[in-house]
Design an enzyme around this catalytic site. Structure first.
Site, mmCIF file in Angstrom:
data_model
loop_
_atom_site.group_PDB
_atom_site.id
_atom_site.type_symbol
_atom_site.label_atom_id
_atom_site.label_comp_id
_atom_site.label_asym_id
_atom_site.label_seq_id
_atom_site.Cartn_x
_atom_site.Cartn_y
_atom_site.Cartn_z
ATOM 1 C CE LYS A 78 -3.985 1.935 2.544
ATOM 2 N NZ LYS A 78 -4.871 1.778 3.727
ATOM 3 C CB SER A 153 -8.261 3.545 2.649
ATOM 4 O OG SER A 153 -7.423 2.933 3.614
ATOM 5 C CB SER A 177 -8.498 0.615 5.507
ATOM 6 O OG SER A 177 -9.232 1.793 5.386
HETATM 7 N N1 GLN Z 1 -13.333 3.609 6.007
HETATM 8 C C1 GLN Z 1 -12.746 4.087 7.214
HETATM 9 C C2 GLN Z 1 -12.474 5.558 7.102
HETATM 10 O O1 GLN Z 1 -12.789 6.099 6.113
HETATM 11 C C3 GLN Z 1 -11.537 3.283 7.555
HETATM 12 C C4 GLN Z 1 -10.274 3.816 7.050
HETATM 13 C C5 GLN Z 1 -9.104 2.951 7.407
HETATM 14 O O2 GLN Z 1 -9.224 1.910 8.039
HETATM 15 N N2 GLN Z 1 -7.926 3.434 7.045
HETATM 16 O O3 GLN Z 1 -11.960 6.165 7.987
#
Ligand code: GLN
Length: 481
Positions: A78, A153, A177
């Site tokens: 990532k 994400s 995410s």
């Molecule tokens: N979808 C969540 C957010 O938008 C989780 C993001 C993550 O785990 N980095 O914050």
């Protein structure tokens, strides 16, 4: 011809060991898939030009008898994890030209094992989002159905494995995410216990919630990656040695989970929490997974967790608060894109207004607000009080059951643009955030498909340090995929 989409790391490692496959073959096959499909799917922001060189070195390592199961295996990273000398943008224009000056702890570990780092994957800007639509470099398309999002994400990392561009990947999980994109792409995705994997070299989003974790096709593969990157690191003050906290703990104590039952076999269902807003097809698969577990000898038990519903509001206070402080260094002076206008204040304003996308700005504003004088107690401190109560609720539930089960996400992969309202998007995280709030491990395992053949993920949440036990569950669910 190698079918990377079907190949597991275990199988590839076995073939390599027998001399039926080399790392160069494996990496070449992934590069071919990248060449054919990356333009359309937008998964990799950069494919490393030395991937074949790395593979050759790994093949040497294997020849010299120094290989492990991960040696020569192509892994996607990532774009918020630092690899020395390479760009790392966190999906943002702000860091478009930022080059990492050191290796993240997890990268050091992968390099030592001889894994091949194949490229950096697209993501929601600074890991904020559930669809990759917030990437400054355009969204990733889901390889299973390119009209849909891969989740986020870490959508690029999930899509890389699902499309046969890598055999495994690293993502980061602050509120879901890793697990949500794993569920949207039909993969296993795991968020470890807070602290067991070093955050050194991970671009910080929300430091009390962030964890790095693996994506793979099976939990055995995910466990191989996990075992490689786990470990105490003095560069991360929150780092803990997993081995110092063996699980199950307190053998013989009356507090052990599932007392009187076979260890690891009692699963709690927070029924009241699953009633609203969940897709019918997701619920159907969820119920089927419970039946399957019963047939494998698990005991399923309803648990009362009245505080779980507060996890999302707590998350959307603590997370933006930490985001606003973590991202304050990205001001065009210390780090990040710099736009000079004439005076320092306007320089900051201009740099940050062009550098950040709208979701990032929304969270910085929200976080600054909840931390501001006069509101700090009402929001931030209150959220921490509730956070502590949620932790306690989990602790007491884990005296009754070994794991808690929920769907990973209330939906399957949705279409681009479907969730325009940020609140609707935040609801994607309803089942995943509590594990981050409590700092406990959780895994998403694919189980069943929707009527249009989209994968569905089931989440298991365990007590602190039960990471390794979570990997074991998948085998029992597997034959029903
Ligand atoms: N979808 C969540 C957010 O938008 C989780 C993001 C993550 O785990 N980095 O914050």
């Amino acid at each position: 011809m190698l079918n990377i989409k079907e190949l597991t790391i275990e199988k590839a490692a076995e073939m390599i060991k027998k001399g039926e496959l080399t790392s160069v073959d494996l990496v070449s096959a992934c590069l071919k898939n990248i060449e054919e499909n990356n333009k359309e799917l937008n998964i990799f922001l950069e494919v490393f030009s030395d991937a074949i060189e790395q593979a050759k070195k790994s093949d040497e390592m294997i020849k010299d008898g120094k290989g492990t199961k991960l040696t020569g295996i192509p892994i996607a990273i990532k774009d918020n994890i630092l690899i020395m000398g390479r760009k790392v943008s966190s999906g943002s224009k702000m860091l478009e030209n930022y080059t990492a000056s050191y290796d993240a702890f997890v990268i050091k570990k992968l390099k030592e094992a001889g894994a091949v780092l194949i490229g950096r994957t697209n993501m929601d800007e600074f890991a904020m989002g559930s669809s990759t639509e917030n990437s400054a470099y355009g969204p990733v398309k889901n390889p299973i159905d390119p009209s849909r999002v891969p989740g986020g994400s870490s959508g690029g990392s999930a899509a890389a494995v699902a499309s046969g561009m890598a055999l495994g990947a690293l993502g980061s999980d602050t509120g879901g995410s890793i697990r949500q994109p794993a569920s949207f792409c039909g993969l296993v995705g795991m968020k470890p216990t807070y602290g067991v994997i070093s955050r050194s070299g991970l671009t910080a989003m929300s430091s009390s919630l962030d964890q790095i974790g693996p994506f793979a096709k099976t939990s055995q593969d995910a466990e191989l990656i996990f075992n490689c990157i786990v470990g105490k690191d003095e560069m991360d003050s929150t780092s803990i040695d997993l081995n110092s906290f063996p699980y199950p703990r307190d053998k013989g104590s009356s507090l052990i989970p599932g007392i009187g039952e076979e260890k690891g076999k009692v699963i709690g269902v927070p029924r009241d929490f699953l009633k609203e807003g969940v897709d019918k097809e997701v619920l159907k698969s969820f119920e089927e997974s419970l039946e399957k577990l019963k047939s494998k000898g698990y005991k399923i038990k309803d648990v009362n967790m009245p505080l779980l519903k507060y996890s999302l509001p707590v998350y959307y206070i603590i997370m933006p608060a930490e985001v606003s402080t973590n991202l304050s260094r990205l001001d065009g002076v210390r780090y990040g894109l710099r736009k000079e206008v004439g005076n320092i204040f306007d320089d900051y304003k201009k740099s940050r207004s062009i550098g950040f996308g709208s979701e990032t700005k929304r969270r910085i504003i929200l976080g600054t607000y909840v931390l501001s004088h006069g509101y700090y107690d009402a929001y931030y401190n209150k959220a921490w009080e509730v956070r502590r109560a949620i932790i306690k609720e989990y602790e007491s539930v884990f005296k009754e059951v070994d794991f808690v089960i929920t769907p990973t996400s209330p939906t399957t992969a949705f279409k681009f643009g479907d969730k325009k309202d940020p609140l609707q998007m935040y609801l994607e995280d309803i089942f995943t955030v509590s594990a981050n709030i409590a700092g406990i491990p959780a895994i998403s395992i694919p189980f069943g498909k929707s009527s249009v053949l989209l994968p569905i993920g089931i989440q298991f949440i365990g007590p602190s340090f039960s990471d390794q036990s979570l990997f074991a569950i998948e085998k029992d669910l597997r034959d029903n995929k």
